[in-house]
Every structure is written in structure tokens, then in C-alpha cells.
Write an enzyme that holds these catalytic residues in place. Structure first.
Site, PDB file in Angstrom:
ATOM      1  N   LYS A  62      -0.769  -3.611   3.253  1.00 21.21           N
ATOM      2  CA  LYS A  62      -2.198  -3.671   3.570  1.00 21.21           C
ATOM      3  C   LYS A  62      -2.485  -4.140   4.993  1.00 21.21           C
ATOM      4  O   LYS A  62      -3.551  -3.840   5.544  1.00 21.21           O
ATOM      5  CB  LYS A  62      -2.912  -4.576   2.578  1.00 21.21           C
ATOM      6  CG  LYS A  62      -3.058  -3.994   1.176  1.00 21.21           C
ATOM      7  CD  LYS A  62      -4.133  -2.936   1.121  1.00 21.21           C
ATOM      8  CE  LYS A  62      -4.443  -2.527  -0.306  1.00 21.21           C
ATOM      9  NZ  LYS A  62      -5.511  -1.514  -0.378  1.00 21.21           N
ATOM     10  N   SER A 104       5.573  -1.619  -2.421  1.00 18.23           N
ATOM     11  CA  SER A 104       4.352  -1.821  -1.632  1.00 18.23           C
ATOM     12  C   SER A 104       3.935  -3.267  -1.466  1.00 18.23           C
ATOM     13  O   SER A 104       3.083  -3.569  -0.628  1.00 18.23           O
ATOM     14  CB  SER A 104       3.200  -1.028  -2.248  1.00 18.23           C
ATOM     15  OG  SER A 104       2.945  -1.466  -3.568  1.00 18.23           O
TER      16      SER A 104
END
Length: 504
Positions: A51, A305
Site C-alpha cells: 500500500k 501482499s
């Protein structure tokens, strides 16, 4: 068109803060699946998640006036930490609106990076609405977690790195999907540069908003969203991300909670790192793809992720892993209530290991046992066990895929309650905040008797609750109205085999 993102991705100047993460080999997973499996380690970013890429790229595109006015976002997780660090790096004031259910560890992580935290509501939607109102009042710039061209382009740099790091044959890349920012950016780049590579989006079974949108040929909003993989717990795919993804992905794969837990263990065994549930999602999808297609000797890449998980959740993850790996099956079996029955039952199973055995006396005739057994993932063991039990005259139900059985019943097998007349059973997800239980009791408990209650929390934003209430038939409609007004996710489980066998 998705091609419009290529220049944006190539121009992203994020590497004074974000890092180029390694593409690691996974010897154990590769050996087990018969393919060359590579893991893109986005859990090694400064905020332990990809992110940071999108958040920082967005801030870099803002004007001096916009930066001076400050930025704001609504997030309970990785976007919050990414934006906080990006804003701190650029000297920009940042406000993060987080639900009151957000675990303290995430709140402190955001504060440590210099952002102001405002806690509002129990859900992301409530926090998002509040944040957007602040934009109007104070003139701040809203930084979306996924549905923004600059955020999407920042996430797309993951694909750019992969294709630079591995120039040889790649058969398929598996990408986790929540709102779709990572998948949109990566898929746009991959299909422009290497269109022969298959791209698969991976979603949780209980939060498959992209799959639902593709099937309906339009964006839809899921009525309920599972919260185990909280990093991808999104009810509706983004508008811009959907536009890109529907033109670029080759398919959508869904993974269960158990399959995600098994993938977390796989990553740990190969890397000695612990992925968050959303972080292991794409590997769960990769494994499912291999199992469904029989793929062999292919080069397959999954995106790890993120690694922002609470330590308390590990006990739950560990508990569900054996089933996710198809190494444990659980059954409800009826055996005669007489001496020697358990020994006879175990003898029938031969050398198969019993992992769990729960039982409480109910009557003089039948005993309902809750039993877990080790099975082999390479064999058709569950079906063989059921066949053996049935042929020997046992009444048995396979509960390996029964969510209520795995969440609650295995921890509370305690006998039937014949005196609990008119009992209805519900499974709830309570927001994990002070007052949530009291709110439930204030609305319901004074009106009807609570005949059963079991609560479990796994370090997440929601606790799992199983409740039995004695409800006369004439009160059913009023109860349903109150439950809807309560606003908690719930499922009626009165007809669930696990309840009928052990507790009704």
C-alpha cells in the site's frame, strides 16, 4: 483503456520511500505443487504492505496547495499506515479516520508515523463517510485506498518489478483483490508488456465482489462481507479498478478461510515469515489453480501482499490450517451409548490418528460424538471414511466444511437441553469494541431468554458469537426486525447439522 496506465506506472518515482522487493523462490511449495512457484515479497515494504506504493505515488502528484491543506483517508489497515508514512516523508499533515473496531496495534502504528487518528463508527463505510465530510469542511485532499488512477499506477509498479526480475517464461500471476487497486495496476502493465502471461484475480469466498460484478456484468454490492481477510474485505469493487480489471484478467479464483490459513503456513515454512490473511490469499488461489487444472512444470507467481496481522490471530490460523491443507476432517457420528462403543469405533478407523474427540452423555440409546481425524491430502480420505462408516451402520455427517462446527461447536459440545423450548440459534459477528455486547443485550435479552451463548475472538475487529434464544412462534417477525435494526452480520443456524446433533 488500460494502456493509459503504462506511462503512469513507468513515471512513478516512488523509490526514495518504497523499496523494490525480492521475488523469492519457494522450494517447499514448488516441490509440493510440481511447479516453479515464486513469491513477490511485498510484506518487506517499510509498512509491511504494498500500500505504500499507491499512497506515496498519489501524494507525489498533488499540487503544493493540496499538500499544504493536508490529506485525509479512511482506513483500518495497510492504506492508513502507507499514507501516514508517505505524508510524514513529505512533511504533509495527514488525518486517518478509523473505525472504533480497529485493533490498538494498528492505531498506534499510524500514530507513530505522525498521522492524526480519528475513530468513528464500527465499519469502514461509516469512517469513509465521515472522512469525506471533513474534506468538504476543512478543504483537505482525500486519498482513496484503491479507486484512483495515481494509486492504481503506484500499485502497478509491482508488476514492473516482477517482469524485470524474471525475464524468462511466466505462465501465470495471481493477484489478491479487495477494492482492486493492486490487480488493476498490475494486470494493465502485464497485459501490455507480456500479454501471453495469464493473470488471475483471487478473492475470499465470502468477499468475492469482483466475481459477483463479472457475473452480473456490472458492479454490485455484496449484502455481507467476511472479515477474516480484512485487507480485502470489500463489499463493492472500485469503479475505475473494475473498468481496468474486466479487460485484463483471465479469470477469478476464490479461496476459503481454511485455504488461506494453509497458505499462511506454506509461506512460513518457505520464508519463516508470517503473512496476513490477505497477504496469503493469492498463494491460496495459486494452489487451487494447480489442483483444479493439474498444472505441472509451470512458472507461477503469487503476491505476498502484506504481513500486518495481530499476534492473537495466529492461534485461530493454526487451528484452521490442518483443514485448509486437507490434513484433517471432522465428522459428527452417532454411536451406541454402551460400553465398548468408542473402542469399536476407533478400531474401525485402523491406524488413522484421532485429532479431536468431543462427547457428552445425552440419553441411554445414542451418543453423538464430534471427532476429528488426520487424513492424507493425496487421497480421497474424507469420502472413504464416510463410506466405511456408512457400510458399518454408523450415521455420520461430514462437517469439515461447516463453519459453525469449526468456529463454535468443537469448543462447546456439552449436551442437549430438552428444557430449552422454542430455541432459535443465530451466529453473529460482533464489532470488537466496548458496548457491543451490551447493545445486543439491551435490544434483545430483556424480551426473550438467552438459552445458549458462545463467544470467540481471534484478534480481529469482530468477535464470533453463537446465541440461542427461546422465541415463541408469534415473536419471530419482531425478532427479525430487531436483528436488522441491530446492524450486526448474522446467520440463522437452527437447522445446522452441528447444532442438531450436539446441542438442540
Amino acid at each position: 483503456m488500460p494502456q493509459s496506465y503504462i506511462k503512469r506506472i513507468l513515471d512513478a518515482r516512488i523509490y526514495d520511500l518504497a523499496v523494490e522487493t525480492p521475488l523469492d523462490a519457494t522450494p517447499l511449495i514448488s516441490s509440493r505443487t510440481g511447479n516453479k512457484v515464486l513469491l513477490k515479497r511485498e510484506d518487506l515494504q517499510p509498512v509491511f504492505s504494498f500500500k505504500i506504493r499507491g499512497a506515496y505515488n498519489k501524494l507525489l502528484q498533488l499540487s503544493d496547495k493540496q499538500r499544504a491543506g493536508g490529506v485525509i483517508a479512511a482506513s483500518a489497515g495497510n492504506h492508513a499506515q502507507g499514507l501516514a508514512l508517505a505524508a510524514q516523508h513529505l512533511g504533509v499533515s495527514a488525518t486517518i479516520v478509523m473505525p472504533r473496531t480497529t485493533p490498538a496495534i494498528k492505531i498506534e502504528a499510524v500514530k507513530r508515523r505522525g498521522a492524526k487518528v480519528v475513530q468513528v463508527g464500527d465499519t469502514y463505510d461509516e469512517a469513509s463517510t465521515f472522512a469525506k465530510n471533513l474534506v468538504k469542511e476543512k478543504g483537505m485532499t482525500y486519498v482513496p485506498p484503491y479507486d484512483d488512477a495515481d494509486v492504481i499506477a503506484g500499485q502497478g509498479t509491482v508488476a514492473m518489478e516482477i517482469l524485470r526480475q524474471h525475464t524468462g517464461k511466466i505462465d501465470a500471476i495471481f493477484i489478491p483483490v479487495g477494492g482492486g487497486g493492486l490487480c488493476a495496476g498490475m494486470a494493465a502493465y502485464i497485459k501490455f508488456v507480456r500479454p501471453e502471461i495469464k493473470v488471475f484475480a483471487v478473492e475470499p469466498v465470502d468477499a468475492a465482489c469482483l466475481k459477483a460484478a463479472l457475473e452480473a456484468d456490472r458492479r454490485v454490492t455484496l449484502p455481507q462481507v467476511g472479515i477474516f481477510a480484512d485487507g480485502v474485505a470489500v463489499a463493492q469493487i472500485g469503479k475505475e479498478t473494475y473498468r481496468v480489471i474486466k479487460e485484463t484478467v483471465d479469470g477469478v479464483i476464490t479461496a476459503s478461510v481454511d485455504e488461506i490459513c494453509a497458505a499462511i503456513k506454506d509461506i512460513f515454512e518457505d520464508t519463516r515469515s508470517i503473512a496476513e490473511p490477505a497477504g496469503a490469499l493469492s498463494l491460496a488461489g495459486l494452489k487451487k489453480y494447480v489442483a483444479d487444472t493439474g498444472a505441472k512444470n509451470q512458472t507461477l507467481i503469487a503476491i505476498d501482499s502484506g504481513a500486518n496481522t495481530d499476534f492473537d490471530r495466529l492461534r485461530y490460523i493454526s487451528e484452521r490450517t490442518e483443514i485448509g491443507e486437507k490434513r484433517e476432517a471432522i465428522f459428527a457420528v452417532t454411536i451406541p451409548e454402551q460400553p465398548g462403543s468408542y473402542k469399536k469405533f476407533c478400531s474401525l478407523l485402523g491406524k488413522r490418528s484421532i485429532t479431536e474427540f468431543n462427547y457428552r452423555y445425552a440419553d441411554n440409546r445414542d451418543a453423538h460424538i464430534f471427532v476429528g481425524m488426520q487424513i492424507s491430502p493425496a487421497k480421497n480420505d474424507r469420502q472413504e471414511i464416510m463410506k466405511t462408516l456408512t457400510e458399518k451402520g454408523y450415521k455420520a455427517v461430514d462437517m469439515t466444511d461447516n463453519e459453525m462446527a469449526k468456529l463454535h461447536i468443537r469448543h462447546m459440545v456439552g449436551g442437549h437441553a430438552p428444557q430449552a423450548q422454542n430455541e432459535i440459534v443465530y451466529r453473529f459477528e460482533f464489532p470488537e469494541r466496548p458496548g457491543a455486547l451490551l447493545n445486543f443485550l439491551n435490544k434483545l435479552a430483556d424480551q426473550w431468554n438467552i438459552s445458549m451463548f458462545h463467544y470467540r475472538n481471534h484478534g480481529s475487529a469482530y468477535g464470533r458469537v453463537l446465541v440461542g434464544m427461546q422465541i415463541p412462534k408469534g415473536d419471530r417477525k419482531r425478532l427479525e426486525a430487531l436483528l436488522k435494526d441491530l446492524g450486526y452480520n448474522y446467520w440463522e443456524e437452527t437447522q445446522n447439522d452441528a447444532y442438531q446433533y450436539f446441542l438442540s
